[in-house]
Design a protein around this motif. Sequence first.
Motif, PDB file in Angstrom:
ATOM      1  N   PHE B  46     -18.469  -7.786   2.382  1.00  0.00           N
ATOM      2  CA  PHE B  46     -17.331  -7.772   1.454  1.00  0.00           C
ATOM      3  C   PHE B  46     -17.825  -7.579   0.022  1.00  0.00           C
ATOM      4  N   LYS B  47     -17.357  -6.494  -0.611  1.00  0.00           N
ATOM      5  CA  LYS B  47     -17.741  -6.247  -2.009  1.00  0.00           C
ATOM      6  C   LYS B  47     -16.484  -6.358  -2.867  1.00  0.00           C
ATOM      7  N   ASP B  49     -15.564  -5.384  -5.724  1.00  0.00           N
ATOM      8  CA  ASP B  49     -15.037  -4.242  -6.473  1.00  0.00           C
ATOM      9  C   ASP B  49     -14.384  -3.184  -5.599  1.00  0.00           C
ATOM     10  N   SER B  51     -13.916  -3.654  -1.749  1.00  0.00           N
ATOM     11  CA  SER B  51     -13.339  -4.081  -0.461  1.00  0.00           C
ATOM     12  C   SER B  51     -11.889  -4.528  -0.583  1.00  0.00           C
ATOM     13  N   ALA B  53      -9.568  -3.280  -2.467  1.00  0.00           N
ATOM     14  CA  ALA B  53      -8.721  -2.080  -2.412  1.00  0.00           C
ATOM     15  C   ALA B  53      -8.605  -1.582  -0.974  1.00  0.00           C
ATOM     16  N   VAL B  54      -9.724  -1.644  -0.236  1.00  0.00           N
ATOM     17  CA  VAL B  54      -9.707  -1.182   1.162  1.00  0.00           C
ATOM     18  C   VAL B  54      -8.761  -2.062   1.980  1.00  0.00           C
ATOM     19  N   LEU B  55      -8.864  -3.370   1.784  1.00  0.00           N
ATOM     20  CA  LEU B  55      -8.017  -4.295   2.546  1.00  0.00           C
ATOM     21  C   LEU B  55      -6.531  -4.049   2.274  1.00  0.00           C
ATOM     22  N   SER B  57      -5.094  -1.423   1.022  1.00  0.00           N
ATOM     23  CA  SER B  57      -4.662  -0.113   1.517  1.00  0.00           C
ATOM     24  C   SER B  57      -4.491  -0.153   3.034  1.00  0.00           C
ATOM     25  N   ALA B  58      -5.409  -0.848   3.719  1.00  0.00           N
ATOM     26  CA  ALA B  58      -5.328  -0.907   5.179  1.00  0.00           C
ATOM     27  C   ALA B  58      -4.068  -1.638   5.626  1.00  0.00           C
ATOM     28  N   LEU B  59      -3.775  -2.751   4.978  1.00  0.00           N
ATOM     29  CA  LEU B  59      -2.580  -3.505   5.379  1.00  0.00           C
ATOM     30  C   LEU B  59      -1.318  -2.691   5.097  1.00  0.00           C
TER      31      LEU B  59
END
Lengths: 1134, 85
Positions: B46-47, B49, B51, B53-55, B57-59
Amino acid sequence: MGKRFSYGGDAAGGPRKRAKVVHEAPTSEEVHASRQLRQLLVFDQDPARSRHGLQSLKLYLDELLSTDGGIKSERAKILRNYLDSEKPAEDGENPVYLPDIMHTWSHAGQTNNDNLMSAVPVVLVLLLRLLSQSLETVPYGLGICRTLLIKEFQQLISRNLTADKGKSFVISPTLRLLREAVSFDGGTIARPLFRARATMLKSLARNMGIVHMGEDKEDTKRPSARTNAIQFFLAAIKYLHPEAKKELLSQRDIVSALTRDVKQDPPYVLKELLVGLKNHIIMDDKVPREAKSNLLNTSTLVRLSALYQYRLDSPAEDEPSIADMAHELLLAVCTNPACGVLRQDAGFYPREIDPNTTIPRAELDDLGLEAVAWMNKFKTEVPIRNFTLSNFLPNLRPWSSVKQSELITSIFKVAPELVANYFINNKSFTFEPKLSATWIGYAAFLFDTVILPIPENLCRGPNVPELPPPTSIVLDNVLPLPLNQKALVRCLEHKSNMIKFFATRILVVAIEKLDAVITIYQDPSHTNKSIWNEAARRLVDEFCQRAPGIRNMITACQKIPTEDLLHREAASRLLRLCYEVLPQATLSAKLDVSAHLDAVLGRISNQELEDPRDFALGLKELESLLAIAGYSPGMRWFGASKGTTLSPFTQLLKICVEAPKGVSLEAMKQVLNFVAVEQQLVPGHAGHPGLLPLIEALQSSSKYASQAWPFLDNCLTQCASKSVKYVEMLQDIAQEIAESTSQNIDGPLVSPIILAIRDQLPHASKNGGEEVLKALGRILPSYLGLSVTVGESRPILSLIFSKMVSDLPDPKGKLAKAGVPERLEFQHNSWSSSKPKSEKKAVDTQDAATLATNIDQETLEGMLHVPDSLEAENSALMKWANKTADELVDEGYATSLIALLASEHASIRKEALVSILKVADKIKQSQYEENEQVWLLLSELAETAKDNINNGPLPSTIVAFASHALHIVRDPLHGLYPKVNIFLTRGPYWSLDKLPLVDEILTEEPNVGDAFYTQISWLLTYLIDGLRSASDLELYHKKRSRGPILERILALAVNPYMRLPLRTQVLRLLYRASSIEGGSTTLTTRFSVMNWLEERRSACADSSEAAVYDGLRRRIWETCDQQRVTEWSKNGLP
Amino acid sequence: MSSSLEPQQQQKSQKQIDAKFTSYYLQRATQEFGEALDAVRSADDFKPDSSIAVLISALQQGTGMFSEEDKRAVICSEGAVRSSK
């Protein structure tokens, strides 16, 4: 690097050290007159004096550049006078401007004086900048630029550019000078300057590599040689003509050096670089495509993509970061064909194949999809056109960056050929579930890949090609390779609900995409319909093999906590899609939809969901479950289950009545009406609004409705179970009125449910006492009034109401006096908008009409022809020998041997018999889990075949049964496992003229609750495979105690709960029979199949299905003995 | 369906509906998968800066599975009042 050793104090004895370069600061003086300036700059052999002059000029020019007015300022008069006095004669061939300075420069070159070699370009840069400020001085500047093009000075420039790498103080000013020159006066001398590229561009690539050294950031006032080189390059591409740009970009070393060190460049240079490349090359339509391709090769793209990790900038809030700019550029470059990277592909069709190849008709008929040589060729490698992108994509990390994921999916969108290619080439990254940011990022990327649109016409061309695309490629686009069964099952079984949720969502969109692809495959306009139909079947089969089984999905769905609405919604939607798109796969499902529905109905009707948005989301789950209930004949709509007081139907009705205003209830009302019509609670004719008047009456008396539910539930259940009673009761009332008023009342003009209410009203007090009667006293007048408004018979309703009143509390006789209220306003939408939707798979009316008129024998064949599964190659006799027990059973070697018992050649049959006995023995001796059962089956088959081996082929029915039973005995979870085993233990051999298990399946209760239709599906498949010859057909029409088999199957198909896939199987059986010599005649004369088809056609609501009945009728007529049939029918047929 | 909507709700532009639905969807997702999201935050990869945004966006992707009509039905029921209790 190792530490340098000291070689002692004696420098002379040690290795020679590089002489330290000491830059002595030049002296200078303030300039105050043009004559003084001339004297300062006049050529002097003494380098110190020359430097003194040049340094004085530099400071003076710096001062002018920072002064308001610049070249036009008062202080600049000195310069202007000086320049006038130094102006060369116009008539000279190559006039040398600033002769003294140029002379000093030449001399510095001759004497290798680097300080002066650098000082001259420095002042020339400043001078050109100043001269560009005024139109009057521009010609002078141009003169200086042209002077630079004189061979002698070109050589000096070249010499400066090629100076040692350590001499940035010489290289940088020269690059700056070239930049000023190329952009001077809007690039006037860019063209001649480019002609002299041999010197002007010398060592440009090398100089682009002289980066800033040291830990500190690069100082903007002292840019590195690389920065100067890039800025010169950018100025050049801004002003050069397209052909020159092409030439420039063809120099690989320059193109390569341009982006090699891009990660270390300062932000302002990167901004200039990204903007410059975009504006002057990538988006410049005049730059030829191949020139752009030269620049945008894989390594450039990879280096630009490294900027996604660029962290040296700190942009303001409204400013894009370097990573954003790089992303925008890459998006443009990779998705716009004009940028030279993207090549036009053919969607799902790989490079090198021609999807419009003409394959001989006979070959297609014989071999089906196997006739297409390349159909199975691309499972491990996909030839593509977009090499650059294919090589670039593996360098991106979509799982760790939203933008990188967006870039890849945007590329996939415009180059769909890359999807399969990408996942085949990147097998190392699996979808093995793990609760980590990387897994979630990967899941999100895969979701985005799955939802990509299907390429237009599958090939991105104007028309759908003649042949379907390779199945593996389509499948890789629908369910990409990492989403294999193993990984997805593990996701659905994972302890984390979030992982299950992500997997569920992906499966939902994948099945939706599969559905859309199948719709294209089934388009009636295909020329080779049978091939497309076969391809669709194969695609569905392969999808089912890659996706988790329905059981996994059901288990996952059952474990979701009740409060997880999003998750439940997605899971129920997934199950619904399985029922709609993959009906065959759901035959093995053991989903107790009633229980699910009860739970959801309970939760929603008890108003456990406080937030109306949660309520609306709960309704979405309910909608999916209702749809599944529609597909499930085992759904128990009436009768409350354990733990609930109301039946599912009444609960649903309650939800509709009590739902918050503004919530969409259309789907639920459709289901209620559909069930109500089916169960004869309301009239089924078009134009009647079904249950809507009741719903509206309950809504308008909502405060009383809550008291009446148990009573209404009882009435609805009674009405559904005794519908005939209430229909008869209605007829009696109609008769009563007819007799008393001499009015003739026709048709079912009142909803039977009203009669049920009337019937149950005397018992109402049992369901809640006086309160219920009071509530009904409010609800019923309104309901009956609305029923009149929607067109039900007023006399009948008035009579019923007068009878009702006696049971209702009406102390003052108001109700009796008022009667059925008149002109109540019915507010619901018209019935037409609430009609149950036709089945999702049905084609729309227009298409259906086209299909109905156009269905031809080829289409019919595509739909109903089933390849002969008992046709086995004789080589099967050899192939089994070295196989293990598992392989013999699971990979079909044993089945192939069984099929050979139906061979026409006695020798083959005998050999097959011996092999079967050996196989049976081998399996019995093995560790195979179900070895006993398989041995028993094979031994009984051998025993049955033994005595008849010389008398001709074994009946196909026996062979087909044995083949299909083998699949059951190896799977103890199969619904038919008990029945098959009971059959096998009944005796050592089977009767040849009987069809095993037919009676057991058709007449006995299924062993597992809802498995009747699964068993029917198995039976029909075996019956189709078992019908291959005229002698087989005899067994199907032979008289038996319960009637001929075919007759029973035809009767079975009339079952209203039997769904389309099973009905189609029955039609396939008939089609198979019609392919046998004399089959159609037998079907017609013995079973009146023409009438049966006619009757089925008229009973069917879906016009596309009706067209199939018509088509089959035509086929039977065309293949029968028409003369005999005409005589038999006494000219009634065709 | 439109007849059952309040006039002001009808006026809500699709963009507003989308934004509201996305916000509701994210709120529900974080409620349902809160524990799992905490576990992801403490995972090795988990980063902060990138991760997050990834989370998000994924949800958020799941909103694409709902039609405009579905979204409107959920969001417009926000101001709904129960007809009986």
